[in-house]
Design an enzyme around this catalytic site. Structure first.
Site, PDB file in Angstrom:
ATOM      1  N   ASN A 180      -3.427  -7.789  -4.260  1.00 54.09           N
ATOM      2  CA  ASN A 180      -3.080  -8.283  -2.916  1.00 54.09           C
ATOM      3  C   ASN A 180      -2.576  -7.195  -1.968  1.00 54.09           C
ATOM      4  OD1 ASN A 180      -0.720  -8.153  -4.436  1.00 54.09           O
ATOM      5  ND2 ASN A 180       0.243  -9.847  -3.368  1.00 54.09           N
ATOM      6  N   SER A 256       0.590 -11.003 -12.596  1.00 58.29           N
ATOM      7  CA  SER A 256       1.032 -12.381 -12.842  1.00 58.29           C
ATOM      8  C   SER A 256       2.009 -12.442 -14.016  1.00 58.29           C
ATOM      9  CB  SER A 256      -0.195 -13.246 -13.157  1.00 58.29           C
ATOM     10  OG  SER A 256      -0.795 -12.772 -14.334  1.00 58.29           O
ATOM     11  N   GLU A 270       6.853  -6.576 -11.836  1.00 60.69           N
ATOM     12  CA  GLU A 270       6.870  -7.247 -10.530  1.00 60.69           C
ATOM     13  C   GLU A 270       5.884  -8.385 -10.626  1.00 60.69           C
ATOM     14  OE1 GLU A 270       8.979  -6.680  -8.360  1.00 60.69           O
ATOM     15  OE2 GLU A 270       9.732  -4.703  -8.900  1.00 60.69           O
ATOM     16  N   CYS A 304       3.150 -12.261  -3.354  1.00 61.99           N
ATOM     17  CA  CYS A 304       3.979 -12.693  -4.476  1.00 61.99           C
ATOM     18  C   CYS A 304       5.246 -13.394  -4.029  1.00 61.99           C
ATOM     19  CB  CYS A 304       4.356 -11.480  -5.303  1.00 61.99           C
ATOM     20  SG  CYS A 304       5.119 -10.190  -4.314  1.00 61.99           S
ATOM     21  N   GLU A 484      11.590  -2.400  -7.150  1.00 60.31           N
ATOM     22  CA  GLU A 484      10.857  -1.354  -6.444  1.00 60.31           C
ATOM     23  C   GLU A 484      11.610  -1.093  -5.149  1.00 60.31           C
ATOM     24  OE1 GLU A 484       6.713  -2.832  -6.479  1.00 60.31           O
ATOM     25  OE2 GLU A 484       6.364  -1.208  -7.905  1.00 60.31           O
TER      26      GLU A 484
END
Ligand SMILES: NC(=O)c1ccc[n+]([C@@H]2O[C@H](COP(=O)([O-])OP(=O)(O)OC[C@H]3O[C@@H](n4cnc5c(N)ncnc54)[C@H](O)[C@@H]3O)[C@@H](O)[C@H]2O)c1
Ligand SMILES: C[N+](C)(C)CCCC=O
Length: 512
Positions: A180, A256, A270, A304, A484
């Site tokens: 994404n 995922s 993540e 996300c 992050e």
């Protein structure tokens, strides 16, 4: 302003004349022929005889072929990274930072070119893609600045002795990306890793392999040693080979929850989310509506951290829903390279069908489609094979419905009403995930009280999906491990060494 794109050629001369003013690429005209793997300073082919199609989401046509890496290629990339690590880790932070700043400058100069490649490979609008490139550049600049600030502690001990700690790099780090935010994810992972003195082998999603290779070229051009940042292409098999490689010291994974569970090692995970957005009756309605759209429809909803469970206090529910539906219906869908487009194509045909399947399931479970949720066919013939849908708002939702419980990862917002703060907090936290959450209210005390109780790693007050690179980003519960961005990420790419220094004589208790 017109620049030639090395490695890429456009299909026709007409296309090369550009559809929009100053546009380098026009939708449906680009073919990429260069290999997409990159290690030891060069683009490289993958496994012989293996090729996978990569599509242009806006048109559905084949954009290029990806040659996945097998064990031999992954080994070569890791070997290159090991070699680069030897010298890179010995440089001062200032020296590493200089190379990274140069990379950031190069990205700035290629902003349009990279953004266009992202659009062609991912389907998101050019407007969003530019912001993703900016975020990548800012992240590299930010960690370039922090590289020279890495420091330990001095601990004074009795008798003039002392101990000190210092932060040391881990070695070869693996980065695994989702589709994404392909370029941004590659930067968010590589920038802190390289700043700390590590090298990296990055594997993008096989759906969006293009721009990570561009980042590798940029680092190389900026003066990074051969093998500092490498790209291996492929899917599950390549990812697994990389993560399990004995010479890989750390994995930073974006993807995922189910895949994240398969990755073992010191990791940054993540992962996905099903985040709540709480809108209280005293909110500024205009901002709350805009916030809900930001929380659901950026990147065709493929974000996300999206706040896809929108809880609205009952008193303002009808007014809020009618405004959200009106604005959602006004979203301009179409060619992602056009400036006027606000929603481009979803990433793949299979993903589009999956998202539409969630809408069908929601209807079966009793939700009402207030708008959208249909396949969309743009009028231009070249876009007819693309992967578009109309953004969807679902009403009559209940907490136990699939659309409210599961990550859809598409442009589908579920609206739910609530009465009290206590009730909405209980419902908002009733999920195994905990990536993000948001609250809209004019009451500053309520805002902080609510955020304190929300079980989510990244919380927003009176806005949503804003992620400055100076601020840590990541999730609670099954949504992730580690962070992050921000200073704290340096801790995830270094290990702490403690050194005790004796300034007197050794007192040996084993001798008398
Ligand atoms: N929390 C965040 O910061 C964040 C950011 C972006 C996306 N996401 C999440 O990513 C998901 C969408 O991305 P996706 O569909 O690409 O996810 P995915 O889990 O299917 O794939 C992610 C990456 O893992 C690789 N992979 C697959 N199997 C592997 C294995 N066994 N070992 C190592 N790597 C393996 C894939 O090839 C891909 O590069 C969503 O759930 C979304 O919420 C999270
Ligand atoms: C908040 N942003 C910028 C949309 C990026 C989030 C990354 C997750 O998909």
């Amino acid at each position: 302003m017109l620049r030639r794109l090395s490695h890429y050629h456009r299909g026709t001369a007409a296309a090369a004349r550009l559809s929009a003013a100053f546009r380098c690429v026009s939708t449906g005209s680009l073919t990429i022929t260069e290999p997409l793997n990159f290690w030891a300073g060069q683009r490289k082919p993958g496994q012989k005889g293996h090729k996978e199609h990569v599509y242009e989401p806006a048109t559905g046509r084949i954009l290029c072929h990806l040659e996945p890496c097998g064990a031999a290629e992954v080994n070569q990339a890791v070997e290159a990274a090991k070699k680069a690590f030897i010298n890179w880790s010995k440089l001062s932070g200032m020296e590493r930072g200089r190379v990274m700043i140069e990379a950031a400058h190069l990205i700035e100069g290629k902003r349009e070119e990279i953004a266009e490649m992202e659009v062609v490979n991912n389907g998101k609008s050019i407007t969003e893609a530019r912001l993703d490139v900016d975020s990548a550049r800012l992240c590299i600049e930010y960690y370039a600045g922090l590289a020279s600030t890495l420091a330990g502690q001095h601990v004074q001990l009795p008798g003039g002795s002392f101990a000190y700690t210092c932060r040391e790099p881990l070695g070869v780090c693996a980065g695994i990306g989702a589709w994404n935010y392909p370029f941004q994810i590659a930067a968010w992972k590589s920038a802190p890793a390289l700043a700390c003195g590590n090298s990296m082998v990055f594997k993008p999603s096989p759906v969006t392999p293009v721009t990570a290779a561009m980042l590798a070229e940029i680092y190389a051009k900026a003066g990074a040693p051969e093998g500092l940042f490498n790209v291996v292409q492929g899917g599950q098999e390549t990812g697994s080979l990389l993560c399990q490689h004995p010479d890989v010291a750390k994995v930073s994974f974006t993807g995922s929850v189910p895949t994240g569970r398969k990755v073992l090692k010191p990791v940054t995970l993540e992962l996905g989310g099903k985040s709540p957005l709480l809108i209280f009756k005293d909110s500024d309605l205009e901002n709350a509506v805009k916030g809900a759209l930001m929380a659901n429809f950026l990147s065709q909803g493929q974000v996300c951290s999206n706040g896809t469970r929108v809880f609205v206090q009952r008193d303002i529910f009808p007014e809020f829903v009618s405004e959200v539906v009106k604005r959602t219906q006004a979203i301009e869908i179409g060619d992602p390279l056009l400036e006027s487009t606000r929603m481009g194509a979803l990433v793949s045909r299979s993903h589009l069908h999956k998202v539409l399947g969630f809408v069908e399931q929601a209807k079966k479970e009793g939700a009402t489609v207030l708008c959208g949720g249909e396949p969309f066919v743009p009028s231009h013939p070249k876009l007819r094979g693309g992967f578009y849908m109309t953004p969807c708002v679902l009403g009559d939702c209940r907490d136990e419905m699939t659309c409210v419980k599961e990550e859809i990862f598409g442009p589908v917002m579920s609206v739910l009403s609530f009465e009290t703060e206590e009730e909405v907090l209980r419902r908002a936290n009733d999920t195994t995930m905990g990536l993000a959450a948001g609250v809209f209210t004019r009451d500053v005390r309520r805002a902080h009280r609510v955020v304190e109780q929300l079980k989510a790693g990244s919380c927003f007050i009176n806005n949503y999906n804003i992620t400055p690179v100076e601020v840590p980003f990541g999730g609670f519960k099954t949504s992730g491990i580690g962070r992050e961005n921000g200073q704290v990420t340096l801790e995830y790419y270094t290990q702490l060494k403690t050194v005790y220094v004796e300034m007197g004589d050794v007192e040996n208790c084993t001798l008398d």
